[in-house]
Design a protein around this motif. Sequence first.
Motif, mmCIF file in Angstrom:
data_model
loop_
_atom_site.group_PDB
_atom_site.id
_atom_site.type_symbol
_atom_site.label_atom_id
_atom_site.label_comp_id
_atom_site.label_asym_id
_atom_site.label_seq_id
_atom_site.Cartn_x
_atom_site.Cartn_y
_atom_site.Cartn_z
ATOM 1 N N UNK A 547 0.835 -1.201 0.000
ATOM 2 C CA UNK A 547 0.000 0.000 0.000
ATOM 3 C C UNK A 547 0.876 1.260 0.000
ATOM 4 N N UNK A 548 0.459 2.302 -0.710
ATOM 5 C CA UNK A 548 1.207 3.572 -0.663
ATOM 6 C C UNK A 548 1.270 4.083 0.773
ATOM 7 N N UNK A 549 2.378 4.684 1.186
ATOM 8 C CA UNK A 549 2.577 5.058 2.594
ATOM 9 C C UNK A 549 1.870 6.343 2.984
ATOM 10 N N UNK A 550 0.537 6.324 2.903
ATOM 11 C CA UNK A 550 -0.241 7.520 3.203
ATOM 12 C C UNK A 550 -1.474 7.108 4.000
ATOM 13 N N UNK A 551 -1.662 7.709 5.181
ATOM 14 C CA UNK A 551 -2.871 7.376 5.928
ATOM 15 C C UNK A 551 -4.028 8.257 5.487
ATOM 16 N N UNK A 552 -5.206 8.051 6.084
ATOM 17 C CA UNK A 552 -6.389 8.768 5.600
ATOM 18 C C UNK A 552 -6.318 10.266 5.871
ATOM 19 N N UNK A 553 -5.398 10.683 6.716
ATOM 20 C CA UNK A 553 -5.244 12.115 6.965
ATOM 21 C C UNK A 553 -4.062 12.692 6.191
ATOM 22 N N UNK A 573 6.620 3.352 -2.446
ATOM 23 C CA UNK A 573 6.185 4.365 -3.408
ATOM 24 C C UNK A 573 6.074 3.876 -4.836
ATOM 25 N N UNK A 574 7.095 3.169 -5.329
ATOM 26 C CA UNK A 574 7.121 2.779 -6.735
ATOM 27 C C UNK A 574 6.415 1.451 -6.998
ATOM 28 N N UNK A 575 6.529 0.523 -6.055
ATOM 29 C CA UNK A 575 5.974 -0.814 -6.285
ATOM 30 C C UNK A 575 4.479 -0.813 -6.616
#
Length: 678
Positions: A547-553, A573-575
């Motif tokens: 999963x991209x390293x970004x939470x819902x906030x 990020x790239x995968x």
Amino acid sequence: MRYPPSAHKPEARGYMTQEETGKSAVQQNMRALMTFLTQYPPFNQMEASHTALLLERAVLTFYADGDIILSPDLGIVDHFYIVKQGHIRGERKSIKDRALINGTTISSADSIPNENTEPDRSPSATFEISPGECFPIAALIGERATRTVHRASGDTFCLKIPRDHFVNVFTESEIFRDFCLRGVSSLLDQVNRKIQSKAVETLGNQHSLDQAIAELAVRNPIVCTPDLPLQKAIGVMHNKNVGSIIITDDSRQPKGIFTLRDVRRVIAEGQYDFEAPISSVMTPDPMSLHSSASAFEAALLMAKHHFAHVCVVDDDNALTGVVSERDLFSLQRVDLVHLARSIANAPSIVTLLSIREDITKLIDTMIAYGAASQQLNHIITLLNDYTVVRVIELTVQSFGDPGIPFTWLVFGSEGRKEQTLVTDQDNGILFQAPPGMTDEDARSVLLPLAKEINTRLDECGFTWCKGNIMASNPDLCRSLKEWEEWYSRFIHTNTPENLLKSSIFLDMRPIWGDEKVATEMFKRVVGIIQKNTLFQKMMAACAMHHRPPLNMFKGFIYAKGGEKHTIDLKTQGLTPFVDAARILSLGQGIIESNTIDRIHALVKCGVMDNKDANAWIESYGLIQLLRMRNHQEQSRTGKELTNRISPAQLNQLDQRILREAFRQAKRLQHKLEVTYTL
């Protein structure tokens, strides 16, 4: 809209209206709001007068947690919003009413309707809009309703600006207009310019490889007809003081080229008949590029084919100029052609190792001249390919010809042509056992050679693969039949191990030996995958683990292990981009292995919208560029090269654009989920 707990309801007091209160708040805090906006793009790039103009009719408005600010039901939007404090959550509906049939996603319009099936319209795509960010630009420009429900996430303040005033600022400010029209692309430009200018600081040159070759080429090049005697042709070159002469037909289309290097060849080979026509010694069918091609394309063409001149032609393929290696590189000190030629002709492994040290300096220079991440990937891959080929050639010379035709295969990032300075070995051998020799016999002859090649590649910086995905592994040194059987078992046996391997072995290409036999084999493998929708779906499900390293906030999710509070630009990020492009393209029978090429091919066959594809390509390129910039900085300071980066060390612009890139990765993963009904 409700009022903040601390506010008194103005109507009840008979004083100012809600609108007047918000407007007064802006007027009284104009300086503070100007300072606030200058922290965020595009406002930090705008003239102060334009920012002040934007605030002139702004109203500071409060929304309590859960309040809906905009929704598709509210009709054409009439305000532009900037988040001052708090967050806005965007919610979009999805329609999971599509089916996967033989690898093709069929929309509801194409599928057989089922009156008992209700489409799932639950909110499935959400994103956060943070302080300094604005919305809904596309709806405002398109004069339509928004397609997204915008809801306050916690107590939130927004600057609310009427649409007619938004249009005024849009007209006045070129930077604001560019941001509104191109969105994330304009921010990417800013990031790219910053990276480029930083590299330029050490080089002091402003030339760009994006420049059209028409601007660099020598106009009115020296030409002659095919029947001109050799001596006269050399005489013309001498009198005009040029290094080449182009042989053209009556339509001025280039038919051959003769250079000073050819003069040396003619003399060395003893062809002293100077009365012979130039056509007898020229290099026929010279490489040419259209005048609109970039200097980078010319550089890559020269490096790939080891020549020093490219003909420049117009729409009718008529010669308009000639661009030389010197034109491209001597003035700009970008010596790609020389470096490629040195690697390809290196006499020993020791020499190869020393030459490769120049690659880091070359990449710095290329960044300074405006090369994009995809171009940098191509250059590094090209130079790595030359290194691998030269290592194989030198090893075969010292070991002696094994007498067994074989093809050297590369997998993973090398197979996708997406290598950076950090690389390990992922390779294998496809051989054809000669008559009278079994596959096992051939393997026993080739394995010692493969081990020596792997050892020498390690000396050149291609480290040993920790998973032993190398040609010296007997399991990866196979005949054509063995490879086909292995791929077939691999595809029809959906074990977790095989699914994990799909990210490596399905990005394959040959770089030495008979390339055709490997390419044809891979076409058959892709054909099998295209028919196996279960395998595709299993791969898609496996891809969801990255999963991209970004939470819902919109906060960053740090990578596990290793240095604390860092993210891994490669795996996190790239995968997600690489995996999604691979699965979707294999499902369509596309054999390209490069991620960007796969996305372009998916657009051509209608699987991706062109606008979405461009956003994904730009986002993928940005993450790759930040990764390379990180490698360059680590290399200059003598640190170990890693793919990890600390978001806290990035500036506001880099952080924001990185968040946007990860958000695009989430969107692409969502497409994968919808396509395979995960």
